[in-house]
Design an enzyme around this catalytic site. Sequence first.
Site, PDB file in Angstrom:
ATOM      1  N   TYR A   1       0.820  -1.214   0.000  1.00 36.13           N
ATOM      2  CA  TYR A   1       0.000   0.000   0.000  1.00 36.13           C
ATOM      3  C   TYR A   1       0.854   1.266   0.000  1.00 36.13           C
ATOM      4  O   TYR A   1       0.404   2.332  -0.404  1.00 36.13           O
ATOM      5  CB  TYR A   1      -0.936   0.034   1.215  1.00 36.13           C
ATOM      6  CG  TYR A   1      -2.081  -0.954   1.142  1.00 36.13           C
ATOM      7  CD1 TYR A   1      -2.121  -1.934   0.160  1.00 36.13           C
ATOM      8  CD2 TYR A   1      -3.129  -0.910   2.042  1.00 36.13           C
ATOM      9  CE1 TYR A   1      -3.161  -2.843   0.091  1.00 36.13           C
ATOM     10  CE2 TYR A   1      -4.180  -1.819   1.979  1.00 36.13           C
ATOM     11  CZ  TYR A   1      -4.176  -2.776   1.004  1.00 36.13           C
ATOM     12  OH  TYR A   1      -5.214  -3.676   0.944  1.00 36.13           O
TER      13      TYR A   1
ATOM     14  N   LYS B   1       2.689 -15.277   2.869  1.00 35.13           N
ATOM     15  CA  LYS B   1       2.680 -16.056   1.617  1.00 35.13           C
ATOM     16  C   LYS B   1       4.142 -16.386   1.319  1.00 35.13           C
ATOM     17  O   LYS B   1       4.682 -16.079   0.250  1.00 35.13           O
ATOM     18  CB  LYS B   1       2.006 -15.196   0.526  1.00 35.13           C
ATOM     19  CG  LYS B   1       1.727 -15.914  -0.771  1.00 35.13           C
ATOM     20  CD  LYS B   1       0.613 -16.952  -0.683  1.00 35.13           C
ATOM     21  CE  LYS B   1       0.482 -17.703  -1.989  1.00 35.13           C
ATOM     22  NZ  LYS B   1      -0.375 -18.889  -1.887  1.00 35.13           N
TER      23      LYS B   1
ATOM     24  N   ASP C   1      -3.768 -17.933   1.831  1.00 35.14           N
ATOM     25  CA  ASP C   1      -4.894 -18.606   1.168  1.00 35.14           C
ATOM     26  C   ASP C   1      -5.534 -19.623   2.116  1.00 35.14           C
ATOM     27  O   ASP C   1      -6.758 -19.740   2.216  1.00 35.14           O
ATOM     28  CB  ASP C   1      -4.472 -19.256  -0.161  1.00 35.14           C
ATOM     29  CG  ASP C   1      -3.083 -19.868  -0.132  1.00 35.14           C
ATOM     30  OD1 ASP C   1      -2.381 -19.738   0.891  1.00 35.14           O
ATOM     31  OD2 ASP C   1      -2.686 -20.502  -1.124  1.00 35.14           O
TER      32      ASP C   1
ATOM     33  N   ASP D   1      -6.038  -6.442   5.510  1.00 38.39           N
ATOM     34  CA  ASP D   1      -7.195  -5.705   4.988  1.00 38.39           C
ATOM     35  C   ASP D   1      -8.280  -6.704   4.568  1.00 38.39           C
ATOM     36  O   ASP D   1      -9.458  -6.582   4.924  1.00 38.39           O
ATOM     37  CB  ASP D   1      -6.718  -4.881   3.775  1.00 38.39           C
ATOM     38  CG  ASP D   1      -7.738  -3.859   3.335  1.00 38.39           C
ATOM     39  OD1 ASP D   1      -8.817  -3.799   3.930  1.00 38.39           O
ATOM     40  OD2 ASP D   1      -7.441  -3.114   2.375  1.00 38.39           O
TER      41      ASP D   1
ATOM     42  N   ASP E   1     -11.898  -8.124   6.886  1.00 38.37           N
ATOM     43  CA  ASP E   1     -13.273  -7.987   6.379  1.00 38.37           C
ATOM     44  C   ASP E   1     -13.961  -9.355   6.342  1.00 38.37           C
ATOM     45  O   ASP E   1     -15.155  -9.471   6.622  1.00 38.37           O
ATOM     46  CB  ASP E   1     -13.282  -7.376   4.966  1.00 38.37           C
ATOM     47  CG  ASP E   1     -13.398  -5.859   5.018  1.00 38.37           C
ATOM     48  OD1 ASP E   1     -13.054  -5.272   6.073  1.00 38.37           O
ATOM     49  OD2 ASP E   1     -13.820  -5.252   4.013  1.00 38.37           O
TER      50      ASP E   1
END
Length: 362
Positions: A135, A190, A222, A246, A250
């Site tokens: 980001y 990851k 994942d 992020d 959610d």
Amino acid sequence: MKIAVLPGDGIGPEIVKEAVKVLNVLGEKFELEEAPVGGAGYEAKGHPLPDSTLALAKEADAILFGAVGDWKYDKLERALRPEQAILGLRKHLQLFANFRPAICYPQLTGASSLKEEIVSGLDILIVRELNGDIYFGAPRGVREAPDGLFAGSKEGFDTMRYSEPEVRRIAHVAFQAAQKRGKKLTSVDKANVLETSQFWKDVMIDVSKEYADVELSHMYVDNAAMQLVKAPKSFDVIVTGNMFGDILSDEAAMLTGSIGMLPSASLDKNNKGLYEPSHGSAPDIAGKGVANPLATILSAAMMLRYSLNKADQADRIENAVRKVLEQGYRTGDILTPGCKQVGTVAMGDAVVAALRNGPRPG
Ligand code: NAD
């Protein structure tokens, strides 16, 4: 105790008003000062994070934030879009640690899209790094691809990067949070594909030597996304980078029934923080008086606990929220058959009534 109140856009002003109403009946002496931010900042002062708003945020002991954003600003250049305000506040105030608890209240298990036995009693905490990762990483942009199969074509690119001090400081925050809870920390990465993630994992393992009482495990993002819907209660604290956090937070939000229930705290190294609901400005329901104010009210409770050293008042608010759920009050997003549907203001009033009728601190 000075609190900067930044309502923002969309449902922001409606839900922040209810949280302020709750703060005002606690019997504490707060100095509350309001300033425009996001689209409201752009309209009032030509910038989503006006200098005067940033100065107030810096000077205050804590910040109560609503939400920013509206589709009507989508055509503005990126630097002037409302969402830049929240990124700017995180950066300027060095708010690097984002706490997002996901708690499924027993009364709301029916509002979750998962089976009751999977979510009932859920209480997990996601600690998301907020200042680094793809980001903020540079370089970024759109250019002519320098190599590869499509060399010479236009391409978009961003940079994922994490420095050692950035990973260390979020690791310490997460280990300390786990120490205060179930003493289990899952670091999500990851590392099978990304160098940044392998580095993140190595630093986590190194920091874990200082926290022998916390059990550290690692999970690929994942798999973590799968496990969050398969067996969410197997987690205690999850620590992860900005982008994975992020998305996963959610996902975790929906386990609890509605994103309208989820508070969040973004803290600096001295526990000064910005407190906001995990959801956005919901322009689709703004002005209709139907938004759920509970995530914002619970964010105010987190503010009392983490930045203002008033854990007893935080407990009072959290108990009052439990009480109104027990009494059957529901906004539309958490409505299940047999409950009383109320709007934003009536939900705030119900929390205030529960506070007035409930036990006082001391
Ligand atoms: P959103 O979270 O605003 O809304 C997603 C869905 O959840 C919508 O259907 C909305 O009606 C519902 N919802 C959200 N909060 C609710 C509440 N309190 N009560 C009841 N229902 C609620 O996400 P979005 O639609 O993707 O984004 C809308 C705007 O918000 C965009 O401009 C986005 O950039 C911005 N945004 C801001 C923040 C922030 O201020 N920190 C975070 C996320 C998104």
